[in-house]
Design a protein around this motif. Structure first.
Motif, short mmCIF file in Angstrom:
data_model
loop_
_atom_site.label_atom_id
_atom_site.label_comp_id
_atom_site.label_asym_id
_atom_site.label_seq_id
_atom_site.Cartn_x
_atom_site.Cartn_y
_atom_site.Cartn_z
N UNK A 193 -75.10 28.21 13.95
CA UNK A 193 -74.69 27.00 14.66
C UNK A 193 -73.17 26.93 14.80
N UNK A 194 -72.45 27.38 13.77
CA UNK A 194 -70.99 27.42 13.86
C UNK A 194 -70.57 28.37 14.99
N UNK A 195 -71.22 29.52 15.05
CA UNK A 195 -70.91 30.47 16.11
C UNK A 195 -71.19 29.90 17.50
N UNK A 196 -72.29 29.20 17.64
CA UNK A 196 -72.63 28.62 18.94
C UNK A 196 -71.64 27.54 19.34
N UNK A 197 -71.17 26.74 18.38
CA UNK A 197 -70.13 25.74 18.67
C UNK A 197 -68.86 26.41 19.19
N UNK A 198 -68.49 27.55 18.58
CA UNK A 198 -67.31 28.29 19.05
C UNK A 198 -67.53 28.81 20.47
N UNK A 199 -68.75 29.25 20.76
CA UNK A 199 -69.06 29.74 22.11
C UNK A 199 -68.97 28.62 23.14
N UNK A 200 -69.46 27.44 22.78
CA UNK A 200 -69.39 26.30 23.69
C UNK A 200 -67.93 25.92 23.96
N UNK A 201 -67.11 25.91 22.90
CA UNK A 201 -65.69 25.61 23.07
C UNK A 201 -65.02 26.64 23.99
N UNK A 202 -65.40 27.91 23.84
CA UNK A 202 -64.81 28.95 24.69
C UNK A 202 -65.23 28.76 26.15
N UNK A 253 -65.80 25.85 27.70
CA UNK A 253 -65.03 24.74 28.27
C UNK A 253 -63.60 25.18 28.57
N UNK A 254 -62.96 25.84 27.61
CA UNK A 254 -61.58 26.27 27.78
C UNK A 254 -61.48 27.36 28.85
N UNK A 255 -62.40 28.33 28.81
CA UNK A 255 -62.35 29.43 29.76
C UNK A 255 -62.62 29.00 31.19
N UNK A 256 -63.55 28.06 31.38
CA UNK A 256 -63.87 27.62 32.73
C UNK A 256 -62.72 26.86 33.38
N UNK A 257 -61.89 26.23 32.55
CA UNK A 257 -60.76 25.47 33.10
C UNK A 257 -59.44 26.24 32.99
N UNK A 258 -59.47 27.47 32.48
CA UNK A 258 -58.23 28.24 32.27
C UNK A 258 -57.57 28.60 33.59
N UNK A 259 -56.27 28.33 33.67
CA UNK A 259 -55.51 28.71 34.86
C UNK A 259 -54.23 29.46 34.50
N UNK A 260 -54.15 29.92 33.24
CA UNK A 260 -53.01 30.74 32.81
C UNK A 260 -53.47 31.68 31.71
N UNK A 275 -75.12 29.34 28.11
CA UNK A 275 -76.56 29.18 28.24
C UNK A 275 -77.29 29.31 26.91
N UNK A 276 -76.58 29.83 25.92
CA UNK A 276 -77.21 30.01 24.61
C UNK A 276 -77.58 28.66 23.96
N UNK A 277 -76.96 27.57 24.42
CA UNK A 277 -77.30 26.26 23.85
C UNK A 277 -78.75 25.91 24.14
#
Length: 449
Positions: A74-83, A85-92, A167-169
């Motif tokens: 579950x800790x790993x999946x939380x890290x994946x979800x955070x990645x 959100x950040x990756x989809x909005x990354x512009x730099x 999608x792993x969620x």
């Protein structure tokens, strides 16, 4: 644990994690253009991911001695979800790099804990099939990832690739319900996790890879000093991050050597195929993906079958046959490399399935040879060795190609395949040596179910 249900679910998670990894390889040119960064800087999105992923695998494997597999996942999946959100909005570049680091840290538990789970709860007579099924998820993703990555990058942009892992969620409810709570498992509550040992390893591995990839004496010196300190720490620690007794086990050391070579051979081959097709035959990146695709799909189909054969005929026979096919295939490549680009497609179809046979056999053998108290540390180091072998191979072959002493492109690639053939033969000899003095299996190597 209902392993006939849990293991396929775990394989589905591995599929999503590995597929996202391979998708980024084909999207790198688009990322460089959109973020206006150099190829050397952009390469950290790939190499940095590999380093963090390898470290995450061994750290989470070791943490499974203190915490239930379900909670660590579950800790790993939380890290994946955070990645995501950040990756989809990354512009730099800094945002994209942060997303990739979090993505690698979250992907590590899926890879590392799968083998721990199979080792703890799947009986010997079904374990080969279970380990192979988990590997099949990665093999299938390896073939689909580049194709899907190119489609998503061209249609929705490279940021959309981060959403795939999210999608792993959808699997979280099933994981939480089906994975064992491990309330009765004997965790090391009376001992502290070796943070110092884990931290020193985090210094050693990246520094060593940087020293190879950049021919940097400074990074090599840092790696050597950190390694010496790590060895002294492990010997003096009451509960070391990596158990020193593992390396006093001759059979285990032989397995580490074969593991290193096996993944170096596989990833080295994958690294070379697009380069050969481009520089020798003048083919495009999309054509390279099509050449890799049949081998990856065949491997995914064959891996569950190979798992059943492992349970039926044993690790040695399957790995022996796999090595024979690999030796013959590399010898053929060296002789007929320039004959046709489709030679590479056929070669990878043979090599991918052979690698599945050897890799699954080695993992199954490691799961059987270690006593329970050494499993999490031993499995983690084993998988770390695998990924380190793959990363080392790509770094070394990159250097060999950059310093090409031959007049033609085909000459340097033939030399690279000679290196791969040599590694295959050495690993094959080690397998025969191992089997001639194979140790007896410990009586407590898995939890009775």
């Amino acid at each position: 644990m209902r392993d006939k249900v849990v293991i396929p679910l775990w394989a589905a998670g591995i599929f999503l994690v590995v597929m996202n990894t391979t998708m980024f390889n084909v999207s790198l040119p688009r990322i460089l253009a959109d973020l206006h960064i150099s190829s050397s800087l952009g390469s950290w999105l790939i190499s940095g991911y590999s380093i963090v992923f390898a470290l995450s695998v061994v750290i989470f494997s070791r943490l499974s001695d203190w915490y239930p597999v379900r909670k660590l996942l579950m800790v790993g999946i939380l890290l994946l979800v955070a990645s995501c959100v950040i990756g989809f909005t990354a512009n730099n570049f800094p945002m994209a790099m942060l997303a990739r680091i979090l993505q690698a840290a979250g992907a590590g538990p899926m890879q590392g804990l799968g083998l721990v789970l199979a080792t703890r709860y799947v009986p010997n007579d079904r374990r080969g099939k279970s380990i192979s099924l988990i590997a099949a998820g990665g093999s299938l993703a390896f073939g689909i990832g580049p194709v899907l990555g190119g489609i998503l990058t061209d249609s929705l942009g490279w940021n959309s690739l981060f959403l795939v892992t999210g999608l792993i969620v959808l699997l979280v409810p099933a994981y939480w319900k089906m994975l064992p709570s491990e309330k009765d498992f004997s965790f090391k509550k009376d001992q502290k996790f070796d943070i110092v040992g884990a931290g020193l390893l985090v210094i050693v591995i990246p520094s060593l890879l940087l020293s190879i990839g950049r021919l940097s004496w400074v990074n090599l010196l840092i790696a050597i000093v950190a390694f010496i300190v790590l060895v002294f720490h492990l010997r003096r620690s009451s509960n070391p991050f990596i158990l020193p007794e593992l390396f006093r086990n001759t059979a285990y050391r032989k397995m580490l050597f074969m593991s290193f070579c096996c993944f170096a051979i596989n990833l080295g081959m994958v690294f070379l195929i697009p380069l050969v097709l481009n520089q020798v035959f003048g083919q495009s990146a999309s054509f390279s993906g099509l050449m890799i695709f049949p081998g990856a799909i065949l491997s995914a189909i064959m891996t569950p079958i190979i798992g059943r054969w492992i349970d039926q005929y044993g690790n040695y026979r399957l790995s022996f046959i796999g090595y024979i096919i690999m030796v013959v295939t590399f010898a053929g490549l060296i002789g007929f490399l320039t004959f046709s680009p489709y030679i590479l497609m056929v070669a990878y179809m043979l090599l991918a399935s052979s690698f599945s046979a050897v890799g699954s056999s080695l993992q199954n053998e490691v799961s059987r040879m270690l006593p329970r108290k050494q499993l999490s540390s031993g499995v983690g180091v084993f998988q770390l060795t695998q990924f380190f072998g793959g990363a080392t191979a790509t770094a070394v072959f990159g250097l060999l190609i950059a310093r090409n002493p031959f007049e033609s492109a085909s000459g340097i690639y033939r030399m690279n395949y000679v290196v791969l053939l040599t590694m295959t033969v050495l690993s094959f000899i080690m397998l025969i040596w191992y089997m001639r003095s194979k140790p007896a299996e410990p009586a407590d190597h898995h939890i009775k179910i």
